[in-house]
Design an enzyme around this catalytic site. Structure first.
Site, PDB file in Angstrom:
ATOM      1  N   ASP A 165      47.285  50.969  44.912  1.00  0.00           N
ATOM      2  CA  ASP A 165      47.447  51.659  46.202  1.00  0.00           C
ATOM      3  C   ASP A 165      47.740  50.678  47.337  1.00  0.00           C
ATOM      4  O   ASP A 165      48.155  51.084  48.421  1.00  0.00           O
ATOM      5  CB  ASP A 165      46.210  52.506  46.527  1.00  0.00           C
ATOM      6  CG  ASP A 165      44.927  51.712  46.662  1.00  0.00           C
ATOM      7  OD1 ASP A 165      44.937  50.484  46.430  1.00  0.00           O
ATOM      8  OD2 ASP A 165      43.888  52.319  47.008  1.00  0.00           O
ATOM      9  N   LYS A 212      53.319  43.230  44.166  1.00  0.00           N
ATOM     10  CA  LYS A 212      53.229  44.482  43.398  1.00  0.00           C
ATOM     11  C   LYS A 212      54.266  45.498  43.915  1.00  0.00           C
ATOM     12  O   LYS A 212      54.889  46.218  43.131  1.00  0.00           O
ATOM     13  CB  LYS A 212      51.813  45.084  43.496  1.00  0.00           C
ATOM     14  CG  LYS A 212      50.729  44.306  42.780  1.00  0.00           C
ATOM     15  CD  LYS A 212      50.884  44.239  41.270  1.00  0.00           C
ATOM     16  CE  LYS A 212      50.683  45.557  40.584  1.00  0.00           C
ATOM     17  NZ  LYS A 212      50.689  45.384  39.083  1.00  0.00           N
TER      18      LYS A 212
HETATM   19  P1  NAD Z   1      42.893  41.162  35.666  1.00  0.00           P
HETATM   20  O1  NAD Z   1      43.193  40.020  36.581  1.00  0.00           O
HETATM   21  O2  NAD Z   1      41.501  41.436  35.265  1.00  0.00           O
HETATM   22  O3  NAD Z   1      43.741  41.012  34.315  1.00  0.00           O
HETATM   23  C1  NAD Z   1      45.075  40.597  34.297  1.00  0.00           C
HETATM   24  C2  NAD Z   1      45.434  40.255  32.861  1.00  0.00           C
HETATM   25  O4  NAD Z   1      46.822  39.879  32.835  1.00  0.00           O
HETATM   26  C3  NAD Z   1      44.646  39.068  32.288  1.00  0.00           C
HETATM   27  O5  NAD Z   1      44.222  39.356  30.990  1.00  0.00           O
HETATM   28  C4  NAD Z   1      45.657  37.928  32.308  1.00  0.00           C
HETATM   29  O6  NAD Z   1      45.421  36.964  31.295  1.00  0.00           O
HETATM   30  C5  NAD Z   1      46.964  38.675  32.084  1.00  0.00           C
HETATM   31  N1  NAD Z   1      48.135  37.942  32.603  1.00  0.00           N
HETATM   32  C6  NAD Z   1      48.252  37.356  33.826  1.00  0.00           C
HETATM   33  N2  NAD Z   1      49.455  36.760  33.937  1.00  0.00           N
HETATM   34  C7  NAD Z   1      50.116  36.995  32.765  1.00  0.00           C
HETATM   35  C8  NAD Z   1      51.406  36.660  32.290  1.00  0.00           C
HETATM   36  N3  NAD Z   1      52.253  35.932  33.032  1.00  0.00           N
HETATM   37  N4  NAD Z   1      51.777  37.059  31.054  1.00  0.00           N
HETATM   38  C9  NAD Z   1      50.910  37.785  30.290  1.00  0.00           C
HETATM   39  N5  NAD Z   1      49.674  38.121  30.680  1.00  0.00           N
HETATM   40  C10 NAD Z   1      49.280  37.736  31.915  1.00  0.00           C
HETATM   41  O7  NAD Z   1      43.571  42.429  36.378  1.00  0.00           O
HETATM   42  P2  NAD Z   1      43.078  43.947  36.442  1.00  0.00           P
HETATM   43  O8  NAD Z   1      42.152  44.107  37.590  1.00  0.00           O
HETATM   44  O9  NAD Z   1      42.668  44.377  35.093  1.00  0.00           O
HETATM   45  O10 NAD Z   1      44.450  44.664  36.845  1.00  0.00           O
HETATM   46  C11 NAD Z   1      45.370  45.071  35.836  1.00  0.00           C
HETATM   47  C12 NAD Z   1      46.568  45.746  36.501  1.00  0.00           C
HETATM   48  O11 NAD Z   1      46.137  46.882  37.245  1.00  0.00           O
HETATM   49  C13 NAD Z   1      47.303  44.846  37.493  1.00  0.00           C
HETATM   50  O12 NAD Z   1      48.672  45.098  37.376  1.00  0.00           O
HETATM   51  C14 NAD Z   1      46.794  45.291  38.855  1.00  0.00           C
HETATM   52  O13 NAD Z   1      47.758  45.066  39.860  1.00  0.00           O
HETATM   53  C15 NAD Z   1      46.572  46.770  38.597  1.00  0.00           C
HETATM   54  N6  NAD Z   1      45.526  47.420  39.435  1.00  0.00           N
HETATM   55  C16 NAD Z   1      44.285  46.874  39.513  1.00  0.00           C
HETATM   56  C17 NAD Z   1      43.283  47.543  40.260  1.00  0.00           C
HETATM   57  C18 NAD Z   1      41.874  46.999  40.354  1.00  0.00           C
HETATM   58  O14 NAD Z   1      41.069  47.532  41.118  1.00  0.00           O
HETATM   59  N7  NAD Z   1      41.498  45.960  39.615  1.00  0.00           N
HETATM   60  C19 NAD Z   1      43.596  48.732  40.900  1.00  0.00           C
HETATM   61  C20 NAD Z   1      44.900  49.243  40.798  1.00  0.00           C
HETATM   62  C21 NAD Z   1      45.850  48.585  40.038  1.00  0.00           C
HETATM   63  O1  DAU Z   2      43.074  48.840  45.803  1.00  0.00           O
HETATM   64  C1  DAU Z   2      43.350  48.318  44.543  1.00  0.00           C
HETATM   65  C2  DAU Z   2      43.134  46.820  44.529  1.00  0.00           C
HETATM   66  O2  DAU Z   2      41.737  46.605  44.563  1.00  0.00           O
HETATM   67  C3  DAU Z   2      43.760  46.150  43.306  1.00  0.00           C
HETATM   68  O3  DAU Z   2      45.144  46.302  43.356  1.00  0.00           O
HETATM   69  C4  DAU Z   2      43.396  44.658  43.277  1.00  0.00           C
HETATM   70  O4  DAU Z   2      43.903  44.060  42.092  1.00  0.00           O
HETATM   71  C5  DAU Z   2      41.887  44.543  43.299  1.00  0.00           C
HETATM   72  O5  DAU Z   2      41.502  43.178  43.314  1.00  0.00           O
HETATM   73  C6  DAU Z   2      41.302  45.265  44.514  1.00  0.00           C
HETATM   74  O6  DAU Z   2      41.657  44.574  45.752  1.00  0.00           O
HETATM   75  P1  DAU Z   2      40.616  44.384  46.954  1.00  0.00           P
HETATM   76  O7  DAU Z   2      41.056  43.252  47.778  1.00  0.00           O
HETATM   77  O8  DAU Z   2      40.356  45.679  47.650  1.00  0.00           O
HETATM   78  O9  DAU Z   2      39.280  44.027  46.092  1.00  0.00           O
HETATM   79  P2  DAU Z   2      38.138  42.922  46.290  1.00  0.00           P
HETATM   80  O10 DAU Z   2      37.094  43.212  45.270  1.00  0.00           O
HETATM   81  O11 DAU Z   2      38.698  41.543  46.341  1.00  0.00           O
HETATM   82  O12 DAU Z   2      37.556  43.262  47.719  1.00  0.00           O
HETATM   83  C7  DAU Z   2      37.035  44.561  48.018  1.00  0.00           C
HETATM   84  C8  DAU Z   2      36.617  44.578  49.477  1.00  0.00           C
HETATM   85  O13 DAU Z   2      35.477  43.719  49.640  1.00  0.00           O
HETATM   86  C9  DAU Z   2      37.666  44.028  50.427  1.00  0.00           C
HETATM   87  O14 DAU Z   2      37.614  44.754  51.640  1.00  0.00           O
HETATM   88  C10 DAU Z   2      37.229  42.583  50.665  1.00  0.00           C
HETATM   89  C11 DAU Z   2      35.723  42.660  50.569  1.00  0.00           C
HETATM   90  N1  DAU Z   2      35.030  41.461  50.046  1.00  0.00           N
HETATM   91  C12 DAU Z   2      35.464  40.938  48.855  1.00  0.00           C
HETATM   92  C13 DAU Z   2      34.845  39.838  48.300  1.00  0.00           C
HETATM   93  C14 DAU Z   2      35.345  39.230  46.998  1.00  0.00           C
HETATM   94  C15 DAU Z   2      33.939  40.935  50.696  1.00  0.00           C
HETATM   95  O15 DAU Z   2      33.522  41.422  51.768  1.00  0.00           O
HETATM   96  N2  DAU Z   2      33.302  39.848  50.148  1.00  0.00           N
HETATM   97  C16 DAU Z   2      33.729  39.265  48.970  1.00  0.00           C
HETATM   98  O16 DAU Z   2      33.126  38.245  48.544  1.00  0.00           O
END
Ligand code: NAD
Ligand code: DAU
Length: 352
Positions: free
Chosen positions: A134, A162
């Site tokens: 998002d 992204k």
């Molecule tokens: P993550 O960082 O936990 O995992 C990423 C994975 O991709 C790892 O296993 C890493 O080894 C692999 N990777 C990185 N670079 C690579 C490359 N060049 N080739 C092959 N593998 C590679 O990420 P996540 O939080 O699980 O997110 C997964 C997907 O979902 C991402 O595309 C992210 O943008 C999307 N997403 C994440 C969130 C969230 O809240 N975490 C929300 C919405 C969308």
């Molecule tokens: O919205 C989806 C996204 O959510 C994904 O696309 C990303 O991959 C994922 O990492 C996440 O991004 P955020 O930046 O929102 O997540 P993060 O956990 O890093 O931070 C969540 C919120 O908390 C953000 O407002 C920053 C704040 N924060 C984060 C950390 C790590 C703190 O206040 N203290 C911290 O130490």
């Protein structure tokens, strides 16, 4: 055995990818699931020990930026479908160094699109499901929700990379007819979440009675979804979503960061047998994230009404499961936090 589909899941060793792999391997014995992952700092095969010996699962170590490696895996396994999750995913790291994000998230995605286009050659029944965020929509004020038609307005190097990948995915649909589907999800939480992200970082720091760093005033808002529900949304969109369409995924769980961390402190004080209010004293306000997006909130009506998906748990239930998982799997997080990640985290924290 002849499989009805062979799905290449990129990034399957990461947080969300491992939940997607687990769901598909366990539920669809007629699908072969090939996990293609570079195993960066965020990839961990221990996320998948419960399915690693399943007959319909295979792991291939590889980089989506390496076209030859992609060609080999498509040919060797006769890949019929792709669910693309591999990415650099942490906003703070993208602020420190954007280029890795351009390489994996943009160049790697285009490589993968080209390989799918060349291998499938406009024939057969295939799906290329791109998993996005998002954050591509930018930052909301007090009102409103992100809809699929909201204009893209990425503000961090992570979200810009992204958004760029999303544009390329759509371009391959419009230009070459590649059968793509897309999903844009809100913040996930759950088991196997790398402890640089807010919720697992706070859980680990509460356990160890370390400071709980809150960026700025803690009034930024995120919209939280249990990772198991995100995996089920991906499963639904992959099977039932319309080709060429994108679907927003979220559960309407908006929390300010400070309210969420205080809730977590109270929950963990109870679970750890600590006195009420003890963990809250660890809260430490630190310098804000550069360009910190104020509020994210997802409207998932299209996914709910068109494809009949809904989340299975409330935020409180999901968080309860999550905290229990971390408390019962302390060796998973100890191993990560005792390695090079510790140095990274300490250097980031010193900078703020
Ligand atoms: P993550 O960082 O936990 O995992 C990423 C994975 O991709 C790892 O296993 C890493 O080894 C692999 N990777 C990185 N670079 C690579 C490359 N060049 N080739 C092959 N593998 C590679 O990420 P996540 O939080 O699980 O997110 C997964 C997907 O979902 C991402 O595309 C992210 O943008 C999307 N997403 C994440 C969130 C969230 O809240 N975490 C929300 C919405 C969308
Ligand atoms: O919205 C989806 C996204 O959510 C994904 O696309 C990303 O991959 C994922 O990492 C996440 O991004 P955020 O930046 O929102 O997540 P993060 O956990 O890093 O931070 C969540 C919120 O908390 C953000 O407002 C920053 C704040 N924060 C984060 C950390 C790590 C703190 O206040 N203290 C911290 O130490």
């Amino acid at each position: 055995m002849g499989y009805s589909k062979t799905i290449l899941v990129t990034g399957g060793a990461g947080f969300i990818g491992s939940h997607v792999v687990r769901l598909l391997v366990n539920k669809y014995s007629d699908y072969r699931i090939v996990n293609f992952d570079k195993l960066t700092y965020a990839g961990n095969l221990k996320n998948l020990t419960d399915v690693e010996n399943a007959p319909n699962y295979a792991f291939v170590k590889g980089d989506i930026c390496d076209r030859e490696a992609l060609k080999n895996v498509f040919e060797e396994y006769n890949v019929s479908d792709v669910i693309h999750l591999a990415a650099e995913s942490h906003v703070d790291r993208s602020i420190e160094g954007p280029m890795e994000f351009v390489m994996t998230n943009v160049v790697g995605t285009v490589n993968l699109l080209q390989q799918a286009k060349d291998s499938w050659n406009g024939e057969g029944n295939h799906v290329f499901h791109h998993v996005s965020t998002d954050e591509v929509y930018g930052s909301l004020g007090d009102e409103g929700l992100f809809e699929e038609i909201t204009a893209y307005d990425p503000r961090s190097p992570y979200s810009a990379s992204k958004a760029s990948s999303d544009h390329f995915v759509r371009a391959f649909y419009h230009t070459y007819g590649l059968p793509i589907k897309m999903s844009n999800c809100s913040n996930n939480y759950g088991s196997h979440h790398f402890p640089e992200k807010l919720i697992p970082l706070m859980i680990n720091n509460i356990v160890h009675k370390k400071p709980l760093p809150i960026y700025g005033k803690g009034d930024n808002i995120r919209d939280w979804l249990w990772v198991v529900d995100h995996a089920s949304a991906i499963e639904t969109i992959f099977h039932k979503g319309r080709v060429g369409e994108s679907y927003n995924v979220g559960g309407l769980n908006e929390w300010t960061n400070i309210a969420l961390v205080k809730h977590l402190c109270r929950l963990m004080d109870q679970k750890l047998g600590r006195s009420e209010g003890e963990s809250e004293q660890l809260i430490t306000y630190v310098t804000d994230r550069a360009g910190h997006d104020m509020r994210y909130a997802i409207d998932a009506t299209k996914l709910e009404s068109e494809l009949n998906w809904k989340p299975s748990v409330t935020f409180e239930e999901g968080l309860d499961h999550t905290v229990d998982w971390y408390l019962n799997n302390s060796e998973w997080i100890e191993e990560i936090t005792s390695g090079s990640y510790r140095e990274y985290y300490e250097s980031m924290y010193d900078n703020r």
